[in-house]
Scaffold this active site. Sequence first.
Site, PDB file in Angstrom:
ATOM      1  CE  LYS A   1      -1.406  -1.324   4.178  1.00  0.00           C
ATOM      2  NZ  LYS A   1      -1.489  -2.051   4.048  1.00  0.00           N
TER       3      LYS A   1
ATOM      4  NE  ARG B   1      -3.847  -1.857   9.914  1.00  0.00           N
ATOM      5  CZ  ARG B   1      -2.662  -0.365   9.631  1.00  0.00           C
ATOM      6  NH1 ARG B   1      -2.606   1.028   9.001  1.00  0.00           N
ATOM      7  NH2 ARG B   1      -1.818  -1.442   9.306  1.00  0.00           N
TER       8      ARG B   1
ATOM      9  NE  ARG C   1       7.187  -2.982   5.834  1.00  0.00           N
ATOM     10  CZ  ARG C   1       6.102  -2.810   6.233  1.00  0.00           C
ATOM     11  NH1 ARG C   1       5.224  -2.369   5.380  1.00  0.00           N
ATOM     12  NH2 ARG C   1       5.382  -3.400   6.552  1.00  0.00           N
TER      13      ARG C   1
ATOM     14  NE  ARG D   1       7.263  -0.617  10.772  1.00  0.00           N
ATOM     15  CZ  ARG D   1       5.389  -0.971   9.836  1.00  0.00           C
ATOM     16  NH1 ARG D   1       5.699  -0.125   8.499  1.00  0.00           N
ATOM     17  NH2 ARG D   1       4.723  -0.898  10.040  1.00  0.00           N
TER      18      ARG D   1
ATOM     19  NE  ARG E   1       2.062  -4.636  11.674  1.00  0.00           N
ATOM     20  CZ  ARG E   1       3.446  -5.069  10.649  1.00  0.00           C
ATOM     21  NH1 ARG E   1       4.171  -5.292  10.582  1.00  0.00           N
ATOM     22  NH2 ARG E   1       2.534  -3.594   9.613  1.00  0.00           N
TER      23      ARG E   1
HETATM   24  P1  ADP Z   1       2.206  -1.611   3.264  1.00  0.00           P
HETATM   25  O1  ADP Z   1       2.131   0.191   3.653  1.00  0.00           O
HETATM   26  O2  ADP Z   1       1.093  -2.537   2.490  1.00  0.00           O
HETATM   27  O3  ADP Z   1       2.498  -1.866   4.968  1.00  0.00           O
HETATM   28  P2  ADP Z   1       4.475  -1.636   1.923  1.00  0.00           P
HETATM   29  O4  ADP Z   1       4.613  -0.924   0.699  1.00  0.00           O
HETATM   30  O5  ADP Z   1       5.372  -1.151   3.152  1.00  0.00           O
HETATM   31  O6  ADP Z   1       3.994  -1.994   2.355  1.00  0.00           O
HETATM   32  O7  ADP Z   1       5.574  -3.469   1.393  1.00  0.00           O
HETATM   33  C1  ADP Z   1       6.516  -3.774   2.053  1.00  0.00           C
HETATM   34  C2  ADP Z   1       7.035  -4.333   1.256  1.00  0.00           C
HETATM   35  O8  ADP Z   1       7.201  -5.271   0.099  1.00  0.00           O
HETATM   36  C3  ADP Z   1       8.500  -3.715   1.449  1.00  0.00           C
HETATM   37  O9  ADP Z   1       9.610  -3.808   1.803  1.00  0.00           O
HETATM   38  C4  ADP Z   1       8.182  -3.435  -0.095  1.00  0.00           C
HETATM   39  O10 ADP Z   1       9.192  -2.154  -0.366  1.00  0.00           O
HETATM   40  C5  ADP Z   1       7.851  -4.405  -0.592  1.00  0.00           C
HETATM   41  N1  ADP Z   1       7.118  -4.060  -1.528  1.00  0.00           N
HETATM   42  C6  ADP Z   1       6.419  -3.626  -1.678  1.00  0.00           C
HETATM   43  N2  ADP Z   1       5.240  -3.520  -2.869  1.00  0.00           N
HETATM   44  C7  ADP Z   1       6.325  -4.536  -3.410  1.00  0.00           C
HETATM   45  C8  ADP Z   1       5.973  -5.730  -4.688  1.00  0.00           C
HETATM   46  N3  ADP Z   1       4.934  -5.437  -5.795  1.00  0.00           N
HETATM   47  N4  ADP Z   1       6.608  -7.050  -4.515  1.00  0.00           N
HETATM   48  C9  ADP Z   1       7.281  -7.359  -4.035  1.00  0.00           C
HETATM   49  N5  ADP Z   1       7.829  -6.808  -3.072  1.00  0.00           N
HETATM   50  C10 ADP Z   1       7.480  -5.368  -2.633  1.00  0.00           C
HETATM   51  P1  ADP Z   2       1.525  -2.440   7.933  1.00  0.00           P
HETATM   52  O1  ADP Z   2       0.658  -1.031   6.928  1.00  0.00           O
HETATM   53  O2  ADP Z   2       2.485  -2.402   7.175  1.00  0.00           O
HETATM   54  O3  ADP Z   2       0.442  -2.717   8.362  1.00  0.00           O
HETATM   55  P2  ADP Z   2       0.940   0.611   8.648  1.00  0.00           P
HETATM   56  O4  ADP Z   2       2.755   1.534   8.684  1.00  0.00           O
HETATM   57  O5  ADP Z   2       0.432   1.268   8.135  1.00  0.00           O
HETATM   58  O6  ADP Z   2       1.854  -0.534   8.678  1.00  0.00           O
HETATM   59  O7  ADP Z   2       0.813   0.964  10.336  1.00  0.00           O
HETATM   60  C1  ADP Z   2       1.565   0.098  11.480  1.00  0.00           C
HETATM   61  C2  ADP Z   2       0.622   0.341  13.226  1.00  0.00           C
HETATM   62  O8  ADP Z   2       0.701   1.210  13.066  1.00  0.00           O
HETATM   63  C3  ADP Z   2      -0.239  -1.077  13.273  1.00  0.00           C
HETATM   64  O9  ADP Z   2      -0.222  -2.231  13.785  1.00  0.00           O
HETATM   65  C4  ADP Z   2      -1.300  -0.255  14.104  1.00  0.00           C
HETATM   66  O10 ADP Z   2      -0.988  -0.540  14.995  1.00  0.00           O
HETATM   67  C5  ADP Z   2      -1.393   1.855  13.891  1.00  0.00           C
HETATM   68  N1  ADP Z   2      -2.300   2.255  12.884  1.00  0.00           N
HETATM   69  C6  ADP Z   2      -1.827   2.506  11.938  1.00  0.00           C
HETATM   70  N2  ADP Z   2      -2.824   2.634  10.903  1.00  0.00           N
HETATM   71  C7  ADP Z   2      -4.121   2.453  12.362  1.00  0.00           C
HETATM   72  C8  ADP Z   2      -5.051   2.963  12.237  1.00  0.00           C
HETATM   73  N3  ADP Z   2      -5.883   3.732  11.224  1.00  0.00           N
HETATM   74  N4  ADP Z   2      -6.665   2.330  12.993  1.00  0.00           N
HETATM   75  C9  ADP Z   2      -5.129   1.817  13.760  1.00  0.00           C
HETATM   76  N5  ADP Z   2      -4.174   1.884  13.928  1.00  0.00           N
HETATM   77  C10 ADP Z   2      -3.609   1.682  12.884  1.00  0.00           C
END
Ligand code: ADP
Ligand code: ADP
Length: 213
Positions: free
Chosen positions: A13, A88, A127, A160, A171
Site C-alpha cells: 500500500k 482499518r 522490509r 521495524r 497483524r
Molecule cells: P504496506 O504499506 O502495505 O505495509 P509496503 O509498501 O511497505 O506495504 O511494502 C511491504 C514490503 O514489500 C516493503 O519491503 C516493500 O519494499 C516491498 N514491496 C512493495 N511492493 C512490492 C512488490 N510489488 N513486490 C515485491 N515487494 C514489494
Molecule cells: P502496515 O501497512 O505495514 O501494516 P502501518 O504503517 O500502516 O503498517 O501501521 C503500523 C501500525 O500502526 C499498525 O499495526 C497499527 O498498530 C497502527 N495503525 C496505523 N494505522 C492505523 C489505523 N487506521 N487504525 C488503527 N491503528 C493503526
Amino acid sequence: MKIVMLGAPGAGKGTQAKMIAEQYGIPHVSTGDIFRMNVKNGTALGMEAKAYMDKGELVPDELTVRILLDRVAQEDCKNGYVLDGFPRTIPQAEVLDAELTKLGDAIDYAINVDVPDENIIRRMSGRRACVGCGATYHIVHIPPKKEGICDKCGGELILRDDDKEETVKNRLNVYHAQTQPLIDFYTGKGVLKTVDGTVDSADVFAAIKSILG
Ligand code: ADP
Ligand code: ADP
Ligand code: ZN
C-alpha cells in the site's frame, strides 16, 4: 481525487500510495507514518500509540480518527489525497464517510492491493525502513543503492520492531478480523477496485494507473 488504499500489512500500500501521490500531485497520508513520527518525537500520542503498535494491535478508533480528520482538514488536502492504512475498521470508514458526506464529498476509489498471506510473511521480513525519512525498501525486491543506507536521505535502514515474524502473524489476524470487511464496505459504495499485488511494483502501479486514468 480521494483514494483509499486497502490490503494486508505488507501488501505494498505504502509503495503504491507514494507513486500515486507523485503521479497525481496529491498528498500521501499514512496513519502509520504519523504514529511512527510521534513515537520518534516522544509525544503523548506517540507513547499511547506505541503500546498497541508493538503488539501488532490497532490503535483505538477514537484516537486514530481524530488524528486522520485533523490531517485531511489541512490546506494541502483540499484537492484530494491518498489514504494509506486508514480506514482499518468499519467504524473508522463510517466516520470518514459521514465527514465527507457533510462536505458533499465521497471517496472516489478504494484500491485493494491483493496479496495472499504466504507472500506477506516473506515480504515483511525483507522490509527495511529509513529511521530518517520513513522511506521503505525491500532487501531483495526493492533494494537501496547502498546496503543499509537510504537513497533519499542517507539515513540508516532498519527492520521495524513490528515487522518481526510473530508480530506480523498477529497483524495478519487483526487484518482479517477488522480490516478485510472494508472490502465489502467499499464494494457497496461502488468504488472498490482490486489489483494483483504479487507482481512487480511497477506492474502493480501500471494497473492502478489504468483504473485512475
Ligand atoms: P504496506 O504499506 O502495505 O505495509 P509496503 O509498501 O511497505 O506495504 O511494502 C511491504 C514490503 O514489500 C516493503 O519491503 C516493500 O519494499 C516491498 N514491496 C512493495 N511492493 C512490492 C512488490 N510489488 N513486490 C515485491 N515487494 C514489494
Ligand atoms: P502496515 O501497512 O505495514 O501494516 P502501518 O504503517 O500502516 O503498517 O501501521 C503500523 C501500525 O500502526 C499498525 O499495526 C497499527 O498498530 C497502527 N495503525 C496505523 N494505522 C492505523 C489505523 N487506521 N487504525 C488503527 N491503528 C493503526
Ligand atoms: Zn531516508
